[in-house]
Design an enzyme around this catalytic site. Structure first.
Site, PDB file in Angstrom:
ATOM      1  N   ASN A   9       1.033  -1.238   0.179  1.00 52.45           N
ATOM      2  CA  ASN A   9      -0.348  -0.106  -0.384  1.00 52.45           C
ATOM      3  C   ASN A   9       0.760   1.059   0.130  1.00 52.45           C
ATOM      4  O   ASN A   9       1.118   1.629   1.360  1.00 52.45           O
ATOM      5  CB  ASN A   9      -0.531   0.063   1.365  1.00 52.45           C
ATOM      6  CG  ASN A   9      -1.328   1.379   1.434  1.00 52.45           C
ATOM      7  OD1 ASN A   9      -1.632   1.674  -0.101  1.00 52.45           O
ATOM      8  ND2 ASN A   9      -2.832   1.274   2.377  1.00 52.45           N
ATOM      9  N   LYS A  11       0.481   3.884  -0.400  1.00 50.13           N
ATOM     10  CA  LYS A  11      -0.327   5.675   0.484  1.00 50.13           C
ATOM     11  C   LYS A  11      -0.280   6.815  -0.155  1.00 50.13           C
ATOM     12  O   LYS A  11      -0.528   6.344  -1.990  1.00 50.13           O
ATOM     13  CB  LYS A  11      -0.100   5.450   1.988  1.00 50.13           C
ATOM     14  CG  LYS A  11      -0.153   4.259   2.875  1.00 50.13           C
ATOM     15  CD  LYS A  11       0.206   4.460   4.202  1.00 50.13           C
ATOM     16  CE  LYS A  11      -0.214   3.146   4.648  1.00 50.13           C
ATOM     17  NZ  LYS A  11      -0.345   3.186   6.440  1.00 50.13           N
ATOM     18  N   HIS A  94      -9.619   1.037   4.897  1.00 51.70           N
ATOM     19  CA  HIS A  94      -8.124   1.364   5.365  1.00 51.70           C
ATOM     20  C   HIS A  94      -7.873   2.338   6.285  1.00 51.70           C
ATOM     21  O   HIS A  94      -9.046   3.180   6.983  1.00 51.70           O
ATOM     22  CB  HIS A  94      -6.965   1.784   4.520  1.00 51.70           C
ATOM     23  CG  HIS A  94      -5.167   2.085   5.087  1.00 51.70           C
ATOM     24  ND1 HIS A  94      -5.238   2.730   6.390  1.00 51.70           N
ATOM     25  CD2 HIS A  94      -4.618   1.408   4.565  1.00 51.70           C
ATOM     26  CE1 HIS A  94      -3.927   2.228   6.455  1.00 51.70           C
ATOM     27  NE2 HIS A  94      -3.867   1.781   5.626  1.00 51.70           N
ATOM     28  N   GLY A 172       2.581   2.334  10.679  1.00 54.28           N
ATOM     29  CA  GLY A 172       3.107   3.568  10.408  1.00 54.28           C
ATOM     30  C   GLY A 172       4.807   3.659  11.614  1.00 54.28           C
ATOM     31  O   GLY A 172       4.942   5.119  11.797  1.00 54.28           O
ATOM     32  N   SER A 212       3.673  -2.305  10.061  1.00 56.35           N
ATOM     33  CA  SER A 212       5.125  -2.640  10.823  1.00 56.35           C
ATOM     34  C   SER A 212       5.357  -2.993  10.798  1.00 56.35           C
ATOM     35  O   SER A 212       6.726  -3.465  10.760  1.00 56.35           O
ATOM     36  CB  SER A 212       5.954  -1.330  12.015  1.00 56.35           C
ATOM     37  OG  SER A 212       4.647  -0.217  11.812  1.00 56.35           O
TER      38      SER A 212
HETATM   39  P1  13P Z   1       2.954   0.584   8.158  1.00 54.65           P
HETATM   40  O1  13P Z   1       3.735  -1.101   6.875  1.00 54.65           O
HETATM   41  O2  13P Z   1       4.005   1.943   6.823  1.00 54.65           O
HETATM   42  O3  13P Z   1       2.833   0.533   9.053  1.00 54.65           O
HETATM   43  O4  13P Z   1       1.484   0.581   7.536  1.00 54.65           O
HETATM   44  C1  13P Z   1       0.796  -0.194   6.902  1.00 54.65           C
HETATM   45  C2  13P Z   1      -1.085   0.177   6.137  1.00 54.65           C
HETATM   46  O5  13P Z   1      -1.576   0.986   6.689  1.00 54.65           O
HETATM   47  C3  13P Z   1      -1.009  -0.543   5.123  1.00 54.65           C
HETATM   48  O6  13P Z   1      -2.108  -0.281   4.489  1.00 54.65           O
END
Ligand code: 13P
Length: 254
Positions: A9, A11, A94, A172, A212
């Protein structure tokens, strides 16, 4: 035996050219994968990503969509539009969308129904906040989120959707759920699916962990019986790290 699925993802990261370059770097590294490999990219990156992934085993998805087919919904994108540019997956519900863009279980459900109707595979995110975990609400919350998101689907359709368990406190933050915590809560989600659709459907439905997940902790998470893959944020932006996670998923396939 459920086939693992590793999805990135991205983002709100990477310009179209940067995304295409990442996919180009990823292609060879994941060519022998025995799991499904997906990258979920910003809308404006979709065309470049689909082109870059052509001929490879990498599939492309979006990160959101509207449930209506078309109409006066300024700024929105429909399932049909995503299909038209070659997307095959879409992340729905999400926690960042629930938190910052007022998504609810009801709108997530409408999107899930539209995605399935239009032949897109939804990756449906559920997960609790730290306060909810600490007050013992996790199991009830993720069960309710899952059942509401799937409402209106037939069992055969449920088998083809992907659920992503993403504890909000692990996203995150560098704080991963322990292997046991992730496995246990994913087991709870599977039991909730079994409660509505029966054990056969629940046993066939793939449930990822997200939060994470990275090149270092992926092996332990992927070794858990209930965990069928990962939804990866930060680590999906680096070809090397993402391919290590894909390799860890591949290693679990007999
Ligand atoms: P991270 O892997 O950056 O923690 O994000 C996880 C996430 O929200 C995937 O959709």
């Amino acid at each position: 035996m459920r086939k693992p699925i590793i999805a990135g993802n991205w983002k709100m990261n990477l310009l179209p050219g940067e995304g295409a370059a990442l996919i180009a770097a990823l292609k060879d590294k994941v060519a022998g994968a025995k799991c499904d490999v997906v990258v979920c990219v910003p809308f404006v990156d979709l065309c470049a990503a689909v082109e870059a992934a052509a001929g490879s085993n990498i599939r492309v998805g979006a990160q959101n969509m509207h449930w209506e087919k078309s109409g006066a919904f300024t700024g929105e994108v429909s399932a049909e539009m995503l299909k038209a540019v070659g997307a095959q997956y879409v992340v729905l519900g999400h926690s960042e969308r629930r938190q910052y863009f007022a998504e609810t279980d009801e709108t997530v459900n409408k999107k899930v129904l539209s995605a399935v109707k239009n032949g897109l595979t939804p990756i449906i995110c559920v997960g609790e906040s730290l306060a909810q975990r600490e007050s013992g609400e996790t199991d009830g919350l993720v069960s309710a989120q899952t059942v509401k998101a799937l409402s209106g689907l037939a069992g055969e359709q449920v088998k083809d959707v992907i659920i992503a368990y993403e504890p909000i406190w692990a996203i995150g933050t560098g704080k991963t759920a322990t292997d046991a915590q992730a496995n246990e809560t994913i087991g709870v989600i599977r039991a909730a699916i079994a409660g509505v659709y029966g054990k056969e459907v629940a046993d066939a439905t793939r449930i990822q962990y997200g939060g994470s997940m990275n090149a270092k902790n992926c092996e332990g998470l992927m070794a858990q019986a209930e965990i069928d893959g990962g939804l990866i944020g930060g680590a999906s932006l680096k070809a090397e790290d993402f391919s290590i996670i894909v390799a860890a998923a591949t290693a679990t396939v007999q």
